[in-house]
Motif scaffolding. Structure first.
Motif, PDB file in Angstrom:
ATOM      1  N   LYS A  39       0.811  -1.229   0.000  1.00 42.33           N
ATOM      2  CA  LYS A  39       0.000   0.000   0.000  1.00 42.33           C
ATOM      3  C   LYS A  39       0.836   1.268   0.000  1.00 42.33           C
ATOM      4  O   LYS A  39       0.343   2.336  -0.345  1.00 42.33           O
ATOM      5  CB  LYS A  39      -0.963  -0.007   1.194  1.00 42.33           C
ATOM      6  CG  LYS A  39      -0.295  -0.028   2.544  1.00 42.33           C
ATOM      7  CD  LYS A  39      -1.327  -0.095   3.646  1.00 42.33           C
ATOM      8  CE  LYS A  39      -0.738  -0.224   5.008  1.00 42.33           C
ATOM      9  NZ  LYS A  39       0.225   0.770   5.393  1.00 42.33           N
ATOM     10  N   ARG A  55      -3.930 -11.627   1.590  1.00 40.11           N
ATOM     11  CA  ARG A  55      -4.900 -10.755   2.261  1.00 40.11           C
ATOM     12  C   ARG A  55      -4.945 -10.942   3.774  1.00 40.11           C
ATOM     13  O   ARG A  55      -4.880  -9.953   4.517  1.00 40.11           O
ATOM     14  CB  ARG A  55      -6.281 -10.894   1.646  1.00 40.11           C
ATOM     15  CG  ARG A  55      -7.262  -9.883   2.227  1.00 40.11           C
ATOM     16  CD  ARG A  55      -8.546  -9.865   1.494  1.00 40.11           C
ATOM     17  NE  ARG A  55      -9.261 -11.107   1.738  1.00 40.11           N
ATOM     18  CZ  ARG A  55     -10.538 -11.283   1.500  1.00 40.11           C
ATOM     19  NH1 ARG A  55     -11.242 -10.303   0.983  1.00 40.11           N
ATOM     20  NH2 ARG A  55     -11.119 -12.428   1.735  1.00 40.11           N
ATOM     21  N   LEU A  86     -18.844  -9.053  -5.392  1.00 44.73           N
ATOM     22  CA  LEU A  86     -18.072  -9.347  -6.602  1.00 44.73           C
ATOM     23  C   LEU A  86     -18.201 -10.801  -7.029  1.00 44.73           C
ATOM     24  O   LEU A  86     -17.697 -11.172  -8.086  1.00 44.73           O
ATOM     25  CB  LEU A  86     -16.588  -9.021  -6.374  1.00 44.73           C
ATOM     26  CG  LEU A  86     -16.251  -7.542  -6.258  1.00 44.73           C
ATOM     27  CD1 LEU A  86     -14.773  -7.366  -5.948  1.00 44.73           C
ATOM     28  CD2 LEU A  86     -16.614  -6.793  -7.513  1.00 44.73           C
ATOM     29  N   SER A 120     -16.483 -11.262 -11.120  1.00 45.58           N
ATOM     30  CA  SER A 120     -15.052 -11.109 -11.325  1.00 45.58           C
ATOM     31  C   SER A 120     -14.384 -12.475 -11.227  1.00 45.58           C
ATOM     32  O   SER A 120     -14.745 -13.286 -10.386  1.00 45.58           O
ATOM     33  CB  SER A 120     -14.474 -10.171 -10.257  1.00 45.58           C
ATOM     34  OG  SER A 120     -13.073 -10.123 -10.354  1.00 45.58           O
ATOM     35  N   GLU A 131      -8.728  -8.236  -7.093  1.00 49.28           N
ATOM     36  CA  GLU A 131      -9.337  -6.960  -7.474  1.00 49.28           C
ATOM     37  C   GLU A 131      -9.537  -6.054  -6.253  1.00 49.28           C
ATOM     38  O   GLU A 131      -9.240  -4.868  -6.301  1.00 49.28           O
ATOM     39  CB  GLU A 131     -10.679  -7.232  -8.157  1.00 49.28           C
ATOM     40  CG  GLU A 131     -11.223  -6.071  -8.937  1.00 49.28           C
ATOM     41  CD  GLU A 131     -12.446  -6.485  -9.745  1.00 49.28           C
ATOM     42  OE1 GLU A 131     -13.482  -5.809  -9.588  1.00 49.28           O
ATOM     43  OE2 GLU A 131     -12.360  -7.458 -10.517  1.00 49.28           O
ATOM     44  N   ILE A 132     -10.025  -6.614  -5.155  1.00 48.53           N
ATOM     45  CA  ILE A 132     -10.228  -5.847  -3.920  1.00 48.53           C
ATOM     46  C   ILE A 132      -8.895  -5.329  -3.392  1.00 48.53           C
ATOM     47  O   ILE A 132      -8.784  -4.162  -3.005  1.00 48.53           O
ATOM     48  CB  ILE A 132     -10.927  -6.714  -2.839  1.00 48.53           C
ATOM     49  CG1 ILE A 132     -12.368  -7.002  -3.228  1.00 48.53           C
ATOM     50  CG2 ILE A 132     -10.848  -6.065  -1.471  1.00 48.53           C
ATOM     51  CD1 ILE A 132     -13.317  -5.835  -3.090  1.00 48.53           C
ATOM     52  N   LYS A 182      -6.217  -4.668  -5.011  1.00 51.52           N
ATOM     53  CA  LYS A 182      -5.695  -3.621  -5.886  1.00 51.52           C
ATOM     54  C   LYS A 182      -6.507  -2.331  -5.767  1.00 51.52           C
ATOM     55  O   LYS A 182      -5.955  -1.256  -5.578  1.00 51.52           O
ATOM     56  CB  LYS A 182      -5.689  -4.107  -7.335  1.00 51.52           C
ATOM     57  CG  LYS A 182      -5.055  -3.137  -8.297  1.00 51.52           C
ATOM     58  CD  LYS A 182      -4.967  -3.723  -9.683  1.00 51.52           C
ATOM     59  CE  LYS A 182      -4.321  -2.748 -10.640  1.00 51.52           C
ATOM     60  NZ  LYS A 182      -4.232  -3.309 -11.987  1.00 51.52           N
ATOM     61  N   GLU A 183      -7.821  -2.431  -5.869  1.00 49.49           N
ATOM     62  CA  GLU A 183      -8.663  -1.234  -5.907  1.00 49.49           C
ATOM     63  C   GLU A 183      -8.852  -0.565  -4.545  1.00 49.49           C
ATOM     64  O   GLU A 183      -8.868   0.651  -4.456  1.00 49.49           O
ATOM     65  CB  GLU A 183     -10.027  -1.581  -6.495  1.00 49.49           C
ATOM     66  CG  GLU A 183      -9.966  -1.925  -7.967  1.00 49.49           C
ATOM     67  CD  GLU A 183     -11.304  -2.324  -8.553  1.00 49.49           C
ATOM     68  OE1 GLU A 183     -12.319  -2.283  -7.835  1.00 49.49           O
ATOM     69  OE2 GLU A 183     -11.332  -2.688  -9.737  1.00 49.49           O
ATOM     70  N   GLN A 184      -9.006  -1.357  -3.486  1.00 45.94           N
ATOM     71  CA  GLN A 184      -9.312  -0.767  -2.180  1.00 45.94           C
ATOM     72  C   GLN A 184      -8.100  -0.655  -1.266  1.00 45.94           C
ATOM     73  O   GLN A 184      -8.097   0.171  -0.360  1.00 45.94           O
ATOM     74  CB  GLN A 184     -10.408  -1.574  -1.490  1.00 45.94           C
ATOM     75  CG  GLN A 184     -11.722  -1.485  -2.220  1.00 45.94           C
ATOM     76  CD  GLN A 184     -12.832  -2.239  -1.507  1.00 45.94           C
ATOM     77  OE1 GLN A 184     -12.653  -2.759  -0.420  1.00 45.94           O
ATOM     78  NE2 GLN A 184     -13.980  -2.302  -2.134  1.00 45.94           N
ATOM     79  N   ASN A 185      -7.083  -1.489  -1.488  1.00 51.36           N
ATOM     80  CA  ASN A 185      -5.935  -1.484  -0.590  1.00 51.36           C
ATOM     81  C   ASN A 185      -4.628  -1.116  -1.274  1.00 51.36           C
ATOM     82  O   ASN A 185      -3.589  -1.108  -0.631  1.00 51.36           O
ATOM     83  CB  ASN A 185      -5.785  -2.854   0.081  1.00 51.36           C
ATOM     84  CG  ASN A 185      -7.022  -3.257   0.837  1.00 51.36           C
ATOM     85  OD1 ASN A 185      -7.707  -4.194   0.459  1.00 51.36           O
ATOM     86  ND2 ASN A 185      -7.338  -2.553   1.900  1.00 51.36           N
ATOM     87  N   ALA A 186      -4.666  -0.829  -2.558  1.00 50.10           N
ATOM     88  CA  ALA A 186      -3.494  -0.413  -3.335  1.00 50.10           C
ATOM     89  C   ALA A 186      -2.366  -1.443  -3.303  1.00 50.10           C
ATOM     90  O   ALA A 186      -1.196  -1.092  -3.339  1.00 50.10           O
ATOM     91  CB  ALA A 186      -2.999   0.953  -2.872  1.00 50.10           C
ATOM     92  N   ARG A 194      -0.729  -4.540  -5.333  1.00 46.59           N
ATOM     93  CA  ARG A 194      -0.738  -5.114  -6.681  1.00 46.59           C
ATOM     94  C   ARG A 194       0.268  -6.255  -6.763  1.00 46.59           C
ATOM     95  O   ARG A 194       1.442  -6.078  -6.429  1.00 46.59           O
ATOM     96  CB  ARG A 194      -0.370  -4.030  -7.695  1.00 46.59           C
ATOM     97  CG  ARG A 194      -0.413  -4.481  -9.139  1.00 46.59           C
ATOM     98  CD  ARG A 194      -0.147  -3.334 -10.087  1.00 46.59           C
ATOM     99  NE  ARG A 194       1.156  -2.717  -9.892  1.00 46.59           N
ATOM    100  CZ  ARG A 194       2.265  -3.091 -10.529  1.00 46.59           C
ATOM    101  NH1 ARG A 194       2.241  -4.067 -11.389  1.00 46.59           N
ATOM    102  NH2 ARG A 194       3.413  -2.458 -10.296  1.00 46.59           N
TER     103      ARG A 194
END
Length: 82
Positions: A11, A36, A51, A55, A61-62, A64-68, A70
């Motif tokens: 993050k 996670r 989701l 997905s 996806e969660i 990446k999008e919500q917790n930055a 990757r």
């Protein structure tokens, strides 16, 4: 059992690695499901039903999008014997 090195950007934008023992190469989703609870133990308790079915990789996806977070790569770790 093989050891796989998961490289990911955390993050804060810092590249990190984590090893995972698994017989086969984990998919990005399997790697995300493993990371996670380590990175976000409270978030791990949340329901991903929103989701589910929409997905192929809801956990990745969660992250990446919500917790930055990757996932950069998943490679077999080389065995080093000293």
């Amino acid at each position: 059992m093989k050891v796989w090195t998961i490289s990911f950007q955390d993050k804060d934008g810092v590249q990190q690695t984590h090893n995972l023992e698994l017989e086969h190469r984990p998919s990005e989703e399997e790697a995300a499901q493993h990371l996670r609870p380590i990175l976000f133990p409270v978030v791990n308790e949340l329901d991903l039903n929103d989701l589910d079915g929409r997905s192929n990789a809801p956990t990745a996806e969660i992250l990446k999008e919500q917790n930055a977070v990757r996932i950069i790569s998943i490679v077999e770790a080389s065995e080093q014997r000293l």
